[in-house]
Design a protein around this motif. Structure first.
Motif, PDB file in Angstrom:
ATOM      1  N   PRO A 155      62.058  68.884  29.428  1.00 52.82           N
ATOM      2  CA  PRO A 155      62.145  68.486  30.842  1.00 52.82           C
ATOM      3  C   PRO A 155      63.174  67.380  31.050  1.00 52.82           C
ATOM      4  O   PRO A 155      63.634  66.773  30.091  1.00 52.82           O
ATOM      5  N   THR A 156      63.507  67.124  32.292  1.00 52.67           N
ATOM      6  CA  THR A 156      64.137  65.842  32.606  1.00 52.67           C
ATOM      7  C   THR A 156      62.985  64.882  32.903  1.00 52.67           C
ATOM      8  O   THR A 156      61.891  65.314  33.303  1.00 52.67           O
ATOM      9  N   ILE A 157      63.243  63.608  32.709  1.00 54.40           N
ATOM     10  CA  ILE A 157      62.176  62.623  32.903  1.00 54.40           C
ATOM     11  C   ILE A 157      62.617  61.632  33.973  1.00 54.40           C
ATOM     12  O   ILE A 157      63.674  61.017  33.852  1.00 54.40           O
ATOM     13  N   THR A 158      61.837  61.536  35.016  1.00 60.31           N
ATOM     14  CA  THR A 158      62.143  60.568  36.062  1.00 60.31           C
ATOM     15  C   THR A 158      61.253  59.353  35.852  1.00 60.31           C
ATOM     16  O   THR A 158      60.016  59.481  35.859  1.00 60.31           O
ATOM     17  N   ARG A 159      61.901  58.209  35.673  1.00 62.52           N
ATOM     18  CA  ARG A 159      61.144  56.954  35.532  1.00 62.52           C
ATOM     19  C   ARG A 159      60.732  56.482  36.920  1.00 62.52           C
ATOM     20  O   ARG A 159      61.565  56.406  37.833  1.00 62.52           O
ATOM     21  N   ASN A 162      56.164  50.842  38.049  1.00 60.35           N
ATOM     22  CA  ASN A 162      54.840  50.557  37.513  1.00 60.35           C
ATOM     23  C   ASN A 162      54.515  51.304  36.222  1.00 60.35           C
ATOM     24  O   ASN A 162      53.370  51.670  35.979  1.00 60.35           O
ATOM     25  N   GLY A 163      55.558  51.577  35.404  1.00 65.66           N
ATOM     26  CA  GLY A 163      55.324  52.211  34.106  1.00 65.66           C
ATOM     27  C   GLY A 163      55.005  53.694  34.175  1.00 65.66           C
ATOM     28  O   GLY A 163      54.600  54.289  33.182  1.00 65.66           O
ATOM     29  N   LEU A 164      55.167  54.288  35.340  1.00 64.65           N
ATOM     30  CA  LEU A 164      54.853  55.714  35.461  1.00 64.65           C
ATOM     31  C   LEU A 164      56.134  56.547  35.300  1.00 64.65           C
ATOM     32  O   LEU A 164      57.243  56.033  35.473  1.00 64.65           O
ATOM     33  N   PHE A 165      55.964  57.819  34.954  1.00 62.83           N
ATOM     34  CA  PHE A 165      57.099  58.741  34.908  1.00 62.83           C
ATOM     35  C   PHE A 165      56.628  60.126  35.305  1.00 62.83           C
ATOM     36  O   PHE A 165      55.425  60.372  35.401  1.00 62.83           O
ATOM     37  N   VAL A 169      61.550  70.225  35.837  1.00 68.88           N
ATOM     38  CA  VAL A 169      62.276  71.311  35.168  1.00 68.88           C
ATOM     39  C   VAL A 169      63.758  70.942  35.165  1.00 68.88           C
ATOM     40  O   VAL A 169      64.307  70.531  36.192  1.00 68.88           O
ATOM     41  N   ASP A 170      64.398  71.089  34.012  1.00 64.67           N
ATOM     42  CA  ASP A 170      65.823  70.785  33.909  1.00 64.67           C
ATOM     43  C   ASP A 170      66.607  72.064  34.242  1.00 64.67           C
ATOM     44  O   ASP A 170      66.996  72.825  33.350  1.00 64.67           O
ATOM     45  N   PHE A 171      66.825  72.289  35.530  1.00 66.75           N
ATOM     46  CA  PHE A 171      67.470  73.537  35.946  1.00 66.75           C
ATOM     47  C   PHE A 171      68.908  73.644  35.427  1.00 66.75           C
ATOM     48  O   PHE A 171      69.422  74.748  35.257  1.00 66.75           O
ATOM     49  N   ASP A 172      69.538  72.501  35.146  1.00 62.56           N
ATOM     50  CA  ASP A 172      70.916  72.559  34.625  1.00 62.56           C
ATOM     51  C   ASP A 172      70.947  73.187  33.227  1.00 62.56           C
ATOM     52  O   ASP A 172      71.927  73.813  32.843  1.00 62.56           O
ATOM     53  N   GLN A 173      69.871  72.972  32.475  1.00 60.07           N
ATOM     54  CA  GLN A 173      69.834  73.489  31.095  1.00 60.07           C
ATOM     55  C   GLN A 173      69.066  74.810  30.978  1.00 60.07           C
ATOM     56  O   GLN A 173      69.084  75.439  29.927  1.00 60.07           O
ATOM     57  N   LEU A 174      68.378  75.182  32.056  1.00 61.34           N
ATOM     58  CA  LEU A 174      67.479  76.350  31.974  1.00 61.34           C
ATOM     59  C   LEU A 174      68.301  77.643  31.891  1.00 61.34           C
ATOM     60  O   LEU A 174      69.043  77.970  32.812  1.00 61.34           O
ATOM     61  N   GLU A 175      68.119  78.347  30.787  1.00 67.88           N
ATOM     62  CA  GLU A 175      68.840  79.602  30.620  1.00 67.88           C
ATOM     63  C   GLU A 175      67.842  80.724  30.541  1.00 67.88           C
ATOM     64  O   GLU A 175      66.956  80.701  29.670  1.00 67.88           O
ATOM     65  N   PRO A 328      56.130  46.709  28.302  1.00 71.69           N
ATOM     66  CA  PRO A 328      57.155  47.450  29.041  1.00 71.69           C
ATOM     67  C   PRO A 328      57.406  48.837  28.461  1.00 71.69           C
ATOM     68  O   PRO A 328      57.841  49.738  29.156  1.00 71.69           O
ATOM     69  N   GLN A 329      57.135  49.014  27.165  1.00 70.56           N
ATOM     70  CA  GLN A 329      57.396  50.326  26.569  1.00 70.56           C
ATOM     71  C   GLN A 329      56.198  51.291  26.716  1.00 70.56           C
ATOM     72  O   GLN A 329      56.215  52.385  26.185  1.00 70.56           O
ATOM     73  N   PHE A 330      55.176  50.866  27.449  1.00 70.25           N
ATOM     74  CA  PHE A 330      54.006  51.737  27.670  1.00 70.25           C
ATOM     75  C   PHE A 330      54.191  52.516  28.981  1.00 70.25           C
ATOM     76  O   PHE A 330      54.364  51.935  30.047  1.00 70.25           O
ATOM     77  N   HIS A 331      54.163  53.844  28.869  1.00 69.25           N
ATOM     78  CA  HIS A 331      54.399  54.681  30.057  1.00 69.25           C
ATOM     79  C   HIS A 331      53.274  55.707  30.217  1.00 69.25           C
ATOM     80  O   HIS A 331      52.719  56.188  29.234  1.00 69.25           O
ATOM     81  N   ILE A 332      52.978  56.040  31.450  1.00 68.25           N
ATOM     82  CA  ILE A 332      51.941  57.052  31.731  1.00 68.25           C
ATOM     83  C   ILE A 332      52.549  58.092  32.665  1.00 68.25           C
ATOM     84  O   ILE A 332      53.235  57.729  33.627  1.00 68.25           O
ATOM     85  N   HIS A 333      52.281  59.392  32.376  1.00 68.95           N
ATOM     86  CA  HIS A 333      52.732  60.410  33.334  1.00 68.95           C
ATOM     87  C   HIS A 333      51.969  60.214  34.630  1.00 68.95           C
ATOM     88  O   HIS A 333      50.746  60.056  34.628  1.00 68.95           O
TER      89      HIS A 333
END
Ligand SMILES: Cc1ncc(COP(=O)(O)O)c(C=O)c1O
Length: 358
Positions: A155-159, A162-165, A169-175, A328-333
């Motif tokens: 996937p692409t990841i959007t930051r 508040n530590g969320l992401f 779908v990475d449509f540019d790479q989707l083949e 700061p390095q702790f992230h939650i979807h």
């Protein structure tokens, strides 16, 4: 003992078997703290409702009738008619009984569909199932008769604040090459709780149509039941979609009832496979939940009890985790929810906005 190639493939270690084994141990070992893993929570209001429905079923003789007879290979007729009516009325989809088949849980449906639409073809071609967004549900990966049956995209990841992401779908790479026979997504997905946006689903639908292959949407947690979706994502189905639903996340995993909503040609194929492999899908789930599909209680329970229950849990879990791990390095979807929570947090875990006036 010598096993066939099928036997060898299906007797080696499988992540989903391990997970189900762990769940069973969690449920049967006293003092274990169960953190879910897909087993639905015991929600008191849901259990009370199901208890009352079961007693009614015993009293009026419908339980015995369901246990003492086979349904047809497509599943209980009255139930399929009730589901078609519910989906047409609730969501405006042009769905009739010819669009619906029941299976012994949606897990069984994936096995049928992955092998119906991908694998070895009579003319020597080989096709695969494409997961356009990974991480995906662990239960898919071992459900193929052939090796090398699946392909997945990062996937692409959007930051977010508040530590969320959030994964996209990475449509540019989707083949989607000619050796793809099926595109498959779960919406919402387990385990991240990601809900593909309406735009992502529409783009995937366009790609699938262009390629002449179906789009499978695993709707086990989705709309209209159990509706454990906290965003305003719209339900999606059309004549190129295979939508898999389930009674499990309503609170009934033990009845093993999956529901497939798909074009009639797929339903006929599923029905045939079902006759060969199962004779008929189990009749207990449909018998127990027929009244709630007919009178709409399933929608009320989903919207007023099940969704708020999980929303509150998600919110609490995020708050506790962020409190306990303030790094700061702790992230939650991002738990995909809009802010009807009224949480009153300065920074809401769902929207990352100030929610003190909610
Ligand atoms: C995303 C997803 N789809 C489908 C299933 C399978 O559900 P069932 O076979 O009980 O209908 C699960 C179970 O955990 C799931 O998490």
């Amino acid at each position: 003992m010598e096993f066939s190639a099928f036997g060898q493939k299906f007797t080696r270690h499988a992540g989903i078997t391990q997970l189900m084994d762990d769940l069973n141990q969690g449920l049967t070992t006293p003092n274990t703290i169960m953190l879910g893993g897909g087993n639905p929570a015991a929600i008191p209001e849901v259990l009370a409702y199901l208890d009352q429905q079961s007693q009614q079923l015993v009293k009026n003789g419908d339980l015995l009738k369901a246990m003492a007879n086979y349904d047809g290979p497509q599943g209980k007729d009255a139930y399929i008619r009730a589901l078609a009516k519910l989906l047409s009325q609730e969501l405006g989809w042009p769905v009739g009984p010819e669009h619906i088949a029941l299976t012994n849980g949606s897990q069984t449906a994936f096995f049928y569909l992955f092998n119906l639409l991908a694998g070895d073809f009579a003319d020597g071609r080989k096709k695969k199932v494409l997961f356009p967004l990974a991480p995906e549900y662990i239960g898919y990966g071992d459900g193929a008769l052939s090796e090398d049956h699946f392909v997945a995209c990062k996937p692409t990841i959007t930051r977010l604040d508040n530590g969320l992401f959030k994964y996209h779908v990475d449509f540019d790479q989707l083949e989607v090459s000619d050796d793809i026979g099926l595109i498959c997504v779960s919406r919402p997905t387990n385990p991240t709780g990601n809900v593909l946006t309406d735009e992502e689903i529409m783009r995937l639908d366009d790609i699938a149509r262009e390629k002449g292959i179906p789009l499978l949407i695993d709707n086990a947690y989705g709309m209209p039941f159990p509706n454990i979706i906290f965003t305003d994502a719209k339900p999606f189905w059309n004549d190129n979609t295979i939508l898999c639903m389930s009674l499990s996340k309503l609170g009934l995993p033990g009845v093993r009832c999956g529901i497939v909503v798909a074009p009639p040609a797929i339903i006929q194929a599923m029905t045939n496979i079902s006759g060969i492999i199962n004779l008929a899908p189990g009749s207990m789930g449909p018998a127990l939940t027929l009244p709630m599909m007919e009178n709409g209680d399933v929608i009320t329970l989903s919207n007023e009890v099940i969704r708020p229950f999980y929303q509150a849990k998600a919110q609490q879990a995020v708050a506790w985790l962020q409190q306990a791990i303030p790094l700061p390095q702790f992230h939650i979807h991002k738990p995909e929810a809009h802010c009807s929570c009224g949480c009153g947090s300065k920074i809401c875990p769902f929207t990352a906005r100030n929610c003190t006036s909610a």
